[in-house]
Design a protein around this motif. Sequence first.
Motif, PDB file in Angstrom:
ATOM      1  N   ARG A   1       0.839  -1.190   0.000  1.00  0.00           N
ATOM      2  CA  ARG A   1       0.000   0.000   0.000  1.00  0.00           C
ATOM      3  C   ARG A   1       0.887   1.258   0.000  1.00  0.00           C
ATOM      4  O   ARG A   1       2.011   1.240   0.496  1.00  0.00           O
ATOM      5  CB  ARG A   1      -0.950   0.026   1.189  1.00  0.00           C
TER       6      ARG A   1
ATOM      7  N   ASP B   1       1.372   7.249   1.767  1.00  0.00           N
ATOM      8  CA  ASP B   1       0.515   8.401   2.042  1.00  0.00           C
ATOM      9  C   ASP B   1      -0.968   8.047   1.972  1.00  0.00           C
ATOM     10  O   ASP B   1      -1.775   8.504   2.765  1.00  0.00           O
ATOM     11  CB  ASP B   1       0.840   9.537   1.073  1.00  0.00           C
ATOM     12  N   CYS B   2      -1.330   7.219   0.992  1.00  0.00           N
ATOM     13  CA  CYS B   2      -2.739   6.894   0.735  1.00  0.00           C
ATOM     14  C   CYS B   2      -3.316   6.058   1.876  1.00  0.00           C
ATOM     15  O   CYS B   2      -2.966   4.882   2.009  1.00  0.00           O
ATOM     16  CB  CYS B   2      -2.797   6.110  -0.576  1.00  0.00           C
ATOM     17  N   PRO B   3      -4.194   6.639   2.704  1.00  0.00           N
ATOM     18  CA  PRO B   3      -4.687   5.884   3.852  1.00  0.00           C
ATOM     19  C   PRO B   3      -5.647   4.776   3.434  1.00  0.00           C
ATOM     20  O   PRO B   3      -5.626   3.689   3.972  1.00  0.00           O
ATOM     21  CB  PRO B   3      -5.406   6.942   4.686  1.00  0.00           C
ATOM     22  N   ASP B   4      -6.473   5.070   2.447  1.00  0.00           N
ATOM     23  CA  ASP B   4      -7.513   4.131   2.039  1.00  0.00           C
ATOM     24  C   ASP B   4      -7.178   3.579   0.656  1.00  0.00           C
ATOM     25  O   ASP B   4      -7.578   4.115  -0.361  1.00  0.00           O
ATOM     26  CB  ASP B   4      -8.858   4.850   2.023  1.00  0.00           C
ATOM     27  N   THR B   5      -6.464   2.484   0.635  1.00  0.00           N
ATOM     28  CA  THR B   5      -5.941   1.958  -0.612  1.00  0.00           C
ATOM     29  C   THR B   5      -7.024   1.421  -1.544  1.00  0.00           C
ATOM     30  O   THR B   5      -6.858   1.390  -2.758  1.00  0.00           O
ATOM     31  CB  THR B   5      -4.902   0.853  -0.334  1.00  0.00           C
TER      32      THR B   5
END
Lengths: 147, 147
Positions: free
Chosen positions: A98, A101-105
């Motif tokens: 994942r 930075d992207c919290p919600d992949t």
Amino acid sequence: MLSQRARYAVKAMLNIARTPESASQVRSISDEEGIPRRFLEVIMVDLRRAGLVESARGKTGGYRLARPASLISFAEILRTIDGPLALLPCASRNFYARCADCPDTVHCALSLVLAEARDRMASVLEGTTLADADALDRRFQLLREVA
Amino acid sequence: MLSQRARYAVKAMLNIARTPESASQVRSISDEEGIPRRFLEVIMVDLRRAGLVESARGKTGGYRLARPASLISFAEILRTIDGPLALLPCASRNFYARCADCPDTVHCALSLVLAEARDRMASVLEGTTLADADALDRRFQLLREVA
DNA sequence: TTTAATCCCTATTAAAAGAGTAGGATTATG
DNA sequence: CATAATCCTACTCTTTTAATAGGGATTAAA
């Protein structure tokens, strides 16, 4: 873009696939394909460790495909040398990771688009084998001889 | 794999697309997306030179999309920053170059396979625009608010 | 058993690419 | 004119890539 290593690897594999009856030696492969010998040796070790070729040492040694050419895909070779086919780790199937930075992949448009792109590309590379390419090249060879 | 630059570029473009009514400034984009400000400045110049965004200087300056978001594809952004989508120059449509060693570029199995792979991948990236991604992200946003 | 030809392993080097920074010039607004 | 934005050039630092070097291990053949 593929690395030079990956291009060499594919060329070497195609070269080996061309003569399944005998072991191919690094020296002859490097001569025929124009690959620096020492460099190719290192690449071949990677291919062997990945289970794509088998090696024999000694005077009549060399490399053979570990499986029939019809069971070795381009995808496998490229992945072995260059890693993921996907454009980002979060869009990869074999090397998934994942994004930091992207919290919600899962709910990420970029990830979805790149995953779709990867799947389309991968289906071609998975679906084409050394045998396919060899057959094609032989046909081209014939055409050249006629002309 | 995409470069960090390319990932930043996409994120920045999506950020700008989100507020078409006003100019987006590098400072706010870099804050919101977690991109080093100075670095993003350099990237934005590339995007401007490629005709993807328009800039205004001075106190109320900033960046706007040069076209509607529905007319800017992912492919265009990625190509601008990272160059060819294809795995080799000989398989590229926008950056075509024949391989130095390969004498017959047309009758080459590797080239054909990679070109097919490129086309499949490109069709996804050409066919998806900033507007598509934005719409998708907004939908995800709604889902998150409900949950 | 010697020899020669192979693969094999670990370092090392040189060049290129990638990521990010720095300083200041230019331009528009208030 | 002061301020705050984009813009331009150059630079640094790190990582990756491409390739080389030297020698060790293995094995078939003379």
